[in-house]
Design a protein around this motif. Structure first.
Motif, mmCIF file in Angstrom:
data_model
loop_
_atom_site.group_PDB
_atom_site.id
_atom_site.type_symbol
_atom_site.label_atom_id
_atom_site.label_comp_id
_atom_site.label_asym_id
_atom_site.label_seq_id
_atom_site.Cartn_x
_atom_site.Cartn_y
_atom_site.Cartn_z
ATOM 1 N N THR A 1 0.856 -1.195 0.000
ATOM 2 C CA THR A 1 0.000 0.000 0.000
ATOM 3 C C THR A 1 0.886 1.238 0.000
ATOM 4 O O THR A 1 1.745 1.391 0.864
ATOM 5 N N ASN B 1 1.151 5.425 -0.060
ATOM 6 C CA ASN B 1 0.577 6.764 0.114
ATOM 7 C C ASN B 1 1.413 7.724 -0.732
ATOM 8 O O ASN B 1 2.638 7.765 -0.607
ATOM 9 N N GLY C 1 -3.106 4.202 -1.090
ATOM 10 C CA GLY C 1 -3.711 4.640 0.168
ATOM 11 C C GLY C 1 -4.087 6.105 0.105
ATOM 12 O O GLY C 1 -4.984 6.492 -0.654
ATOM 13 N N GLY D 1 8.953 4.703 5.287
ATOM 14 C CA GLY D 1 8.181 3.595 5.842
ATOM 15 C C GLY D 1 8.816 3.048 7.097
ATOM 16 O O GLY D 1 9.837 3.566 7.576
ATOM 17 N N GLY D 2 8.230 2.005 7.654
ATOM 18 C CA GLY D 2 8.737 1.383 8.865
ATOM 19 C C GLY D 2 10.031 0.607 8.609
ATOM 20 O O GLY D 2 10.451 0.430 7.460
ATOM 21 N N ARG E 1 6.761 3.920 12.431
ATOM 22 C CA ARG E 1 5.410 3.379 12.218
ATOM 23 C C ARG E 1 5.409 1.859 12.316
ATOM 24 O O ARG E 1 6.388 1.194 11.959
ATOM 25 N N ALA E 2 4.296 1.316 12.751
ATOM 26 C CA ALA E 2 4.144 -0.131 12.896
ATOM 27 C C ALA E 2 3.368 -0.736 11.734
ATOM 28 O O ALA E 2 3.322 -1.961 11.592
ATOM 29 N N THR E 3 2.753 0.097 10.909
ATOM 30 C CA THR E 3 1.972 -0.392 9.776
ATOM 31 C C THR E 3 2.888 -0.731 8.596
ATOM 32 O O THR E 3 4.031 -0.299 8.528
ATOM 33 N N ALA E 4 2.346 -1.486 7.631
ATOM 34 C CA ALA E 4 3.136 -1.949 6.493
ATOM 35 C C ALA E 4 3.093 -0.996 5.310
ATOM 36 O O ALA E 4 3.835 -1.190 4.340
ATOM 37 N N ASP E 5 2.255 0.059 5.357
ATOM 38 C CA ASP E 5 2.176 0.978 4.231
ATOM 39 C C ASP E 5 3.442 1.840 4.135
ATOM 40 O O ASP E 5 4.166 2.016 5.107
#
Length: 212
Positions: free
Chosen positions: A97, A99, A125, A146-147, A172-176
């Motif tokens: 994903t 952004n 996203g 990103g993470g 960040r902990a999300t995969a985007d």
């Protein structure tokens, strides 16, 4: 026959005066011995010279050849793998994903870039202007943000679509991941170029050959 007459000579030779006949070996036998010795020396020198010539032109001595022939190979070359899976499986574009943010004064870049990435299989996203921390502060083509896990997953895959993009991680902990478009951005790479880069990225690298 006188007592001074040599045995076996009978009365043919008689001793007169104080001189005696000398019993010498024939000289031709000594010459044969000397000639044979000289021939041995000459042949030995010729043989040694021949070995030296062979050594020079063959790049090694006969002893070296025997040693090499008698010893087995120290190692065997490792054949590269023709097929297989990468050591670390990378995600497909459909699993990423993205952004898309525009950090330039040019309007419409975020939307047009997001539309093109969607055509190439990426999940889109958020789309809009870049956050204040990056707005008009990205001099290069783009930043991929990103993470920590993105460095070995999403970043390499998304990077095939745009050469020269810098990468940066955040907590960040999300995969985007974010694609922040910079001032030097013109467009994404041509689809054929990006597809070829993606294929090469997922192709397993052959194992290095063993050094002998």
């Amino acid at each position: 026959m006188s007592m001074l007459t040599p045995p076996g000579m009978g009365g043919k030779y008689r001793i007169t005066g104080d001189k005696y006949p000398r019993m010498r070996r024939p000289r031709h036998r000594r010459r044969i011995v000397l000639a044979a010795g000289a021939a041995v020396v000459v042949l030995g020198a010729a043989g040694w010279g021949t070995l030296q010539l062979v050594d020079v032109f063959s790049g090694g001595s006969a002893d070296d050849t025997k040693t090499t022939a008698g010893r087995g190979p120290d190692c065997k070359p490792v054949a590269p793998k023709a097929t297989g899976t990468p050591v670390a499986a990378l995600p497909k574009p459909s699993q990423i994903t993205v952004n898309v943010y525009n950090a330039t004064p040019r309007s419409g870049l975020a939307k047009s870039t997001a539309d093109e990435l969607k055509k190439r299989g990426f999940v889109i996203g958020k789309v809009g202007n870049a956050p204040a921390a990056y707005d008009k502060k990205v001099p290069g083509a783009a930043i991929l943000l990103g993470g920590p896990t993105a460095t070995k997953g999403a970043f390499p895959v998304l990077g095939t679509q745009l050469k020269g993009a810098a990468t940066k991680t955040d907590p960040r902990a999300t995969a985007d991941v974010d694609l922040i478009i910079g001032t030097a951005f013109k467009s994404l790479d041509a689809k054929t170029t990006a597809d070829a880069a993606l294929v090469a990225l997922n192709k397993p690298k052959p194992a290095p050959a063993a050094k002998c």
